[in-house]
Design a protein around this motif. Structure first.
Motif, PDB file in Angstrom:
ATOM      1  N   GLY B  44       0.838  -1.199   0.000  1.00  0.00           N
ATOM      2  CA  GLY B  44       0.000   0.000   0.000  1.00  0.00           C
ATOM      3  C   GLY B  44       0.869   1.244   0.000  1.00  0.00           C
ATOM      4  N   ILE B  45       0.236   2.397  -0.120  1.00  0.00           N
ATOM      5  CA  ILE B  45       0.980   3.646  -0.153  1.00  0.00           C
ATOM      6  C   ILE B  45       0.450   4.550   0.952  1.00  0.00           C
ATOM      7  CG2 ILE B  45       1.421   5.730  -1.510  1.00  0.00           C
ATOM      8  CD1 ILE B  45       1.169   4.039  -4.003  1.00  0.00           C
ATOM      9  N   LYS B 344      20.380 -11.962   4.667  1.00  0.00           N
ATOM     10  CA  LYS B 344      21.609 -11.534   3.995  1.00  0.00           C
ATOM     11  C   LYS B 344      22.832 -12.238   4.577  1.00  0.00           C
ATOM     12  CE  LYS B 344      20.031  -7.060   2.346  1.00  0.00           C
ATOM     13  NZ  LYS B 344      19.965  -5.637   2.641  1.00  0.00           N
ATOM     14  N   SER B 347      23.013 -15.741   3.265  1.00  0.00           N
ATOM     15  CA  SER B 347      23.409 -15.799   1.872  1.00  0.00           C
ATOM     16  C   SER B 347      24.890 -15.427   1.704  1.00  0.00           C
ATOM     17  CB  SER B 347      22.483 -14.879   1.083  1.00  0.00           C
ATOM     18  OG  SER B 347      23.056 -14.513  -0.115  1.00  0.00           O
ATOM     19  N   ALA B 348      25.355 -14.438   2.457  1.00  0.00           N
ATOM     20  CA  ALA B 348      26.736 -13.969   2.289  1.00  0.00           C
ATOM     21  C   ALA B 348      27.748 -14.964   2.846  1.00  0.00           C
ATOM     22  CB  ALA B 348      26.908 -12.615   2.975  1.00  0.00           C
ATOM     23  N   HIS B 351      29.922 -17.381   0.875  1.00  0.00           N
ATOM     24  CA  HIS B 351      31.027 -16.937   0.028  1.00  0.00           C
ATOM     25  C   HIS B 351      32.163 -16.288   0.809  1.00  0.00           C
ATOM     26  CE1 HIS B 351      28.234 -17.655  -3.234  1.00  0.00           C
ATOM     27  NE2 HIS B 351      27.342 -16.967  -2.534  1.00  0.00           N
ATOM     28  N   THR B 352      31.925 -15.930   2.051  1.00  0.00           N
ATOM     29  CA  THR B 352      32.960 -15.210   2.790  1.00  0.00           C
ATOM     30  C   THR B 352      32.778 -15.453   4.277  1.00  0.00           C
ATOM     31  OG1 THR B 352      33.877 -13.019   3.195  1.00  0.00           O
ATOM     32  CG2 THR B 352      31.507 -13.131   2.871  1.00  0.00           C
ATOM     33  N   LEU B 354      32.237 -13.746   7.730  1.00  0.00           N
ATOM     34  CA  LEU B 354      31.744 -12.426   8.112  1.00  0.00           C
ATOM     35  C   LEU B 354      32.477 -11.871   9.318  1.00  0.00           C
ATOM     36  CD1 LEU B 354      28.012 -13.255   7.570  1.00  0.00           C
ATOM     37  CD2 LEU B 354      29.338 -11.627   6.240  1.00  0.00           C
ATOM     38  N   ASP B 358      31.254  -6.233   8.616  1.00  0.00           N
ATOM     39  CA  ASP B 358      30.240  -6.730   7.683  1.00  0.00           C
ATOM     40  C   ASP B 358      28.858  -6.671   8.323  1.00  0.00           C
ATOM     41  OD1 ASP B 358      32.052  -7.335   5.639  1.00  0.00           O
ATOM     42  OD2 ASP B 358      32.586  -9.228   6.603  1.00  0.00           O
ATOM     43  N   ARG B 361      27.286  -3.329   8.526  1.00  0.00           N
ATOM     44  CA  ARG B 361      26.643  -2.844   7.302  1.00  0.00           C
ATOM     45  C   ARG B 361      25.243  -3.460   7.110  1.00  0.00           C
ATOM     46  NH1 ARG B 361      32.090  -2.188   5.324  1.00  0.00           N
ATOM     47  NH2 ARG B 361      32.349  -4.413   5.003  1.00  0.00           N
ATOM     48  N   LEU B 362      25.031  -4.615   7.721  1.00  0.00           N
ATOM     49  CA  LEU B 362      23.760  -5.305   7.484  1.00  0.00           C
ATOM     50  C   LEU B 362      22.706  -5.006   8.534  1.00  0.00           C
ATOM     51  CD1 LEU B 362      25.069  -8.788   6.336  1.00  0.00           C
ATOM     52  CD2 LEU B 362      24.374  -6.830   4.952  1.00  0.00           C
TER      53      LEU B 362
END
Lengths: 475, 404
Positions: B44-45, B344, B347-348, B351-352, B354, B358, B361-362
């Motif tokens: 909705g707005i 996040k 998912s992150a 690959h790395t 944390l 890090d 930032r999340l």
């Protein structure tokens, strides 16, 4: 160092062409300088010493989406950052975007969010003003977006205000809808929109009235609706006054003593109100007649017919074409067949009650003919409440379900007629009898089968008369 | 705008503002037909925000504030001395269209005091919706607050034009309902909700739309003696038995022209806030009412800290959680890590490895998470066992008053 010059604003096409050319030539991100001062001529997006056409890059879908969403951002570094990530993804870091904690990925994500927010705020805070005296009526709005979002934000207004003529003017361009086409034009100024609108005072009234001073929290308001938007929103002029007066309004409210009601309690009205279920067949039928059909199309509701207190009630499926036009049940071809069969079984039509499970005709239009279409289980249960009230008021000794739809309505289950034919127990403990629908007899192709099925039907009606009919005959 | 209509608008918007729900979200995507206006989206707005920080999305008004009922907490109760007004169906329709065309609103939220009879009132509400849809080609949002005492067929009719429906339960416990809203009966309201639920399920099966945005209700907090635990149990019951989409909590707010039957002071707004947080934990973080209640004092949520932190402090043995290897379900329980941050992280970390930067930032509130998590370069050590941990995590004593 190579120089890429893109068009001002969100030049997604130019960026794509440049990226293809740069990637094909293996140019690393640190060797590219991005600017967006180009004029409207295309061609200089690709540096002169590289081929103008290069094959498309295959990028993960998510990255493609990020590019499209970040390009409208106003940060001049956006193209360089995007190309940096594209380079990483095509040089061994395929999953770079999945690492949301990476500083560049994080920054792009922030930019993407900012663009989305800007689009969302434009959808929310654009205020149209009606152009005085224009015929047909026309609306114009002035809005100042933070990023280059006009083209991505505009389709929303087309979808929403299709039958309206409107223009949105912004410092980065304008967009207009002429009732059939959307067109983008040059930037404008605030003076391109009317200075007032006749409904703004009413809107501000509404805004003020819907505010609850006991909950004042201007900080929270500013988090959602930053001050920079206020000057284009008519209602925002009221904010300072509302905030200033909030505490005194609440104190005044708390200081006042509990009031003494000056109205008498209308107990009588209340009692009458709680007892509103229809008390007679006539009242119920009035309600049914005034309610619209569930599936549009029917001429009128067809209510039941016959005396209250009838010993037998017959429930069919739904009114047909003729019933719909005349407003009476069982008057079409199937009705005439029922008349005949009742007579042969020794039942007077005027002594029994005839009604349908569904009260409106549902059909498909084929050419000039209206072809009957079967009600769904949901429609049957929608009408069940009425049918049950109706039977409560008629109080028959026996309820005859004619055909599958009536069986579903009266038992809540769909049971094959061939198996259930004969006496049966119905919902709410009613005594019932299940038989075929007369229109089934009309549909049988072979004359002989029709004859024997008709006789079986008359046979059923004779049993019906014996089970519940003594009262009906005597009446 | 006509001054008579403007006056009615002031009275009837004022009378409707105590209803907290104003959601225009959850409807399926729909856009205007060739000759019409109006569209709806999944999200909705909010077209504006009032100085109470609340979203203005729908034109929220009553058809009338005349009412036969006498609910003590309600400004429109029949014995209250407020100004009364009544809109005609046409006035509401015209006003909705005029506001909508200027992009002030997402749609209409219509409710009503009960006049003449519940059925009559409901019919008028349905008539407004029908006129908008059928005569004005309007396809925007319509939310009807159904009258629980109205007949079932009217409630059915109301949901058929894809309107969102709601019934207000108002008070969480049956005792509360009895003493403050003598004419309202909990079973009636529950029955109406049950019916709506049945219709929605049925329509889904048949791919018809019946109130596609689902149904919602509102509970008033602080007018009666119900504890937070009582309130949350009621909500959990409503979510599971009636498939409700949202329960709204509204801190009882002092009203002009009050009666002696209700408290004159409102409960702290923080209580409402904590209830929303707890509700969120129930719906999105896999918490059970018992778990939240275990961290409460006498069934009341801690006003100084959020319920997730309160639970973590009671269950320190289950922390710290290593963000690089911990289970998703446990990460969701780390104070300061929201559902999106957890997605996040999960998912992150494929690959790395944390590090604390890090996580910063999340998540926006990593300070609260520090004692409860382990990262590649951070271990809380024994700080999880400090007796003054709670005191160190309580936000600075800023009294959240009415005007905070």
């Amino acid at each position: 160092m190579r120089r890429v010059t893109l068009k001002p604003g969100a030049d997604l096409d130019g960026f794509r062409r440049a990226v293809r050319a740069l990637a094909a030539a293996g140019v690393a991100p640190e060797e590219v300088a991005w600017t967006s001062e180009g004029d409207d001529l295309f061609g200089d997006a690709v540096p002169a010493d590289l081929p103008a056409e290069a094959p498309p890059l295959s990028l993960p879908r998510e990255l493609g989406q990020t590019i499209a969403e970040v390009v409208p951002h106003s940060d001049p570094e956006r193209y360089g950052l995007l190309y940096g990530v594209i380079w990483r993804v095509t040089h061994g870091e395929r999953a770079a975007l999945q690492v949301a904690s990476d500083p560049i990925v994080h920054r792009l994500d922030q930019m993407r969010k900012a663009v989305r927010r800007d689009i969302h705020k434009m959808h929310a805070y654009v205020r149209f003003r009606k152009v005085e005296g224009a015929s047909p009526e026309r609306f114009v709005a002035w809005f100042e977006p933070e990023h280059f979002i006009l083209e991505v934000a505009a389709p929303f207004f087309e979808e929403r205000f299709r039958s309206m003529l409107w223009t949105i003017v912004t410092p980065i361009g304008s967009v207009a809808w002429d009732g059939s086409r959307m067109s983008f034009g040059p930037p404008g100024t605030k003076r391109d929109a009317p200075g007032v609108d006749g409904f703004e005072a009413g809107w501000t009234d509404y805004y003020e009235s819907t505010f609850n001073p006991a909950r004042a929290n201007p900080k929270l308001m500013r988090q959602h609706m930053a001050k920079k938007y206020w000057h284009n929103m008519p209602e925002a002029a009221a904010i300072p006054r509302l905030v200033r007066s909030a505490s005194s309004r609440v104190e005044a409210m708390l200081d006042r003593e509990a009031s003494v009601p000056n109205k008498r309690a209308p107990e009588g009205a209340l009692a009458a109100m709680l007892d509103q279920a229809p008390a007679s067949l006539e009242e119920l039928n009035a309600i049914i007649r005034s309610a619209g059909p569930l599936v549009p199309g029917a001429t009128q509701a067809v209510v039941g017919e016959g005396p209250e207190g009838a010993g037998i009630a017959f429930v069919g499926e739904q009114p047909g074409d003729e019933e719909d036009l005349m407003g009476r049940p069982f008057v079409g071809p199937a009705g005439r067949l029922v008349d005949g069969a009742l007579g042969e079984a020794g039942i007077e039509r005027r002594d029994v009650y005839l009604t349908n499970a569904v009260k409106h005709f549902k059909f498909e239009q084929r050419g000039k003919r209206r072809i009957h279409s079967k009600p769904t289980a949901g429609e049957v249960s929608h009408y069940r409440w009425w049918l049950m009230r109706e039977l409560d008021l008629v109080r028959p000794k026996l309820v005859v379900a004619l055909g599958g739809t009536a069986v579903l309505a009266l038992t809540g289950k769909s049971i094959p007629i061939t198996r259930a034919r004969g006496p049966a127990e119905l919902l709410d403990g009613r005594r019932g009898f299940i038989t075929v629908h007369p229109s089934y007899l009309l549909r049988l192709p072979d004359e002989k089968a029709k004859r024997s099925a008709y006789e079986a039907f008359v046979g059923d009606l004779v049993r019906v008369r014996e089970l519940g009919g003594a009262g009906a005959l005597a009446a | 705008m006509d001054e008579k209509v403007a006056h009615k608008l002031r009275v009837l918007a004022d009378a409707a503002k105590y209803d907290a729900s104003c959601a225009s979200s959850g409807a399926p995507k729909r856009s205007a037909g060739k000759d019409g206006i109006g569209s709806t989206n999944k999200i909705g707005i909010c077209h504006s925000y009032t100085p109470d920080g609340r979203c203005v999305s729908l034109l929220k008004i009553l058809l009338t504030n005349y009412c036969l009922f006498d609910c003590a907490y309600c400004i429109n109760r029949r014995s209250s001395n407020v100004d009364r007004a009544r809109f005609s169906v046409k006035e509401v329709v015209d006003l909705t269209i005029a506001f909508y065309k200027r992009n002030y609103i997402e749609g209409l939220f219509l409710s009503s005091g009960i006049i003449r009879s519940p059925d009559y009132t409901m019919e008028q509400l349905v008539l407004v919706a029908k006129t908008l849809r059928q005569e004005r080609g309007y396809r925007g949002h319509i939310h009807l607050n159904t009258i629980p005492e109205a007949s079932p067929w009217l409630i059915k009719q109301a949901g058929l034009g894809d309107e969102q429906l709601s019934v207000n339960l108002e008070l969480a416990t049956e005792e509360g309902l009895k003493s403050y809203a003598p004419e309202k009966k909990a079973p009636t309201i529950r029955a109406a909700m049950g019916q709506m639920q049945e219709r929605i399920a049925e329509a889904k099966e048949e791919r018809r739309s019946f109130s596609p945005a689902g149904q919602s209700t509102q509970l008033i907090v602080g007018a009666d003696a119900a504890s937070d635990e009582d309130v949350l149990r009621t909500s959990a019951g409503l979510y599971s038995s009636y498939g409700l989409r949202r329960v709204y909590y509204s801190a009882f707010s002092p009203i002009p022209d009050t009666t002696a039957a209700v408290p004159a002071k409102s409960p702290p707004l923080q209580r409402e806030n904590r209830l929303y947080q707890a509700d969120w934990l129930l719906r999105h973080y896999g918490f059970a009412v018992d778990e939240i209640a275990s961290a409460s004092v006498g069934g009341m949520l801690d006003l100084d800290i959020d319920p997730k932190l309160a639970w973590a402090l009671k269950n320190r043995a289950r922390f710290p959680v290593d963000v690089n290897v911990g289970e998703r379900e446990m990460l969701l329980r780390v104070p300061g890590l929201g559902a999106r941050a957890v997605e996040k992280i999960v998912s992150a970390r494929r690959h790395t490895r944390l590090r604390l930067d890090d996580i910063k930032r999340l998540s926006g509130s990593v300070k609260r998470a520090l004692p409860f998590m382990i990262t590649a370069d951070h271990h809380p050590g024994s700080s999880i066992d400090r007796t003054d941990l709670r005191a160190r995590l309580v936000p600075p004593a800023e009294q959240l008053s009415l005007f905070g």
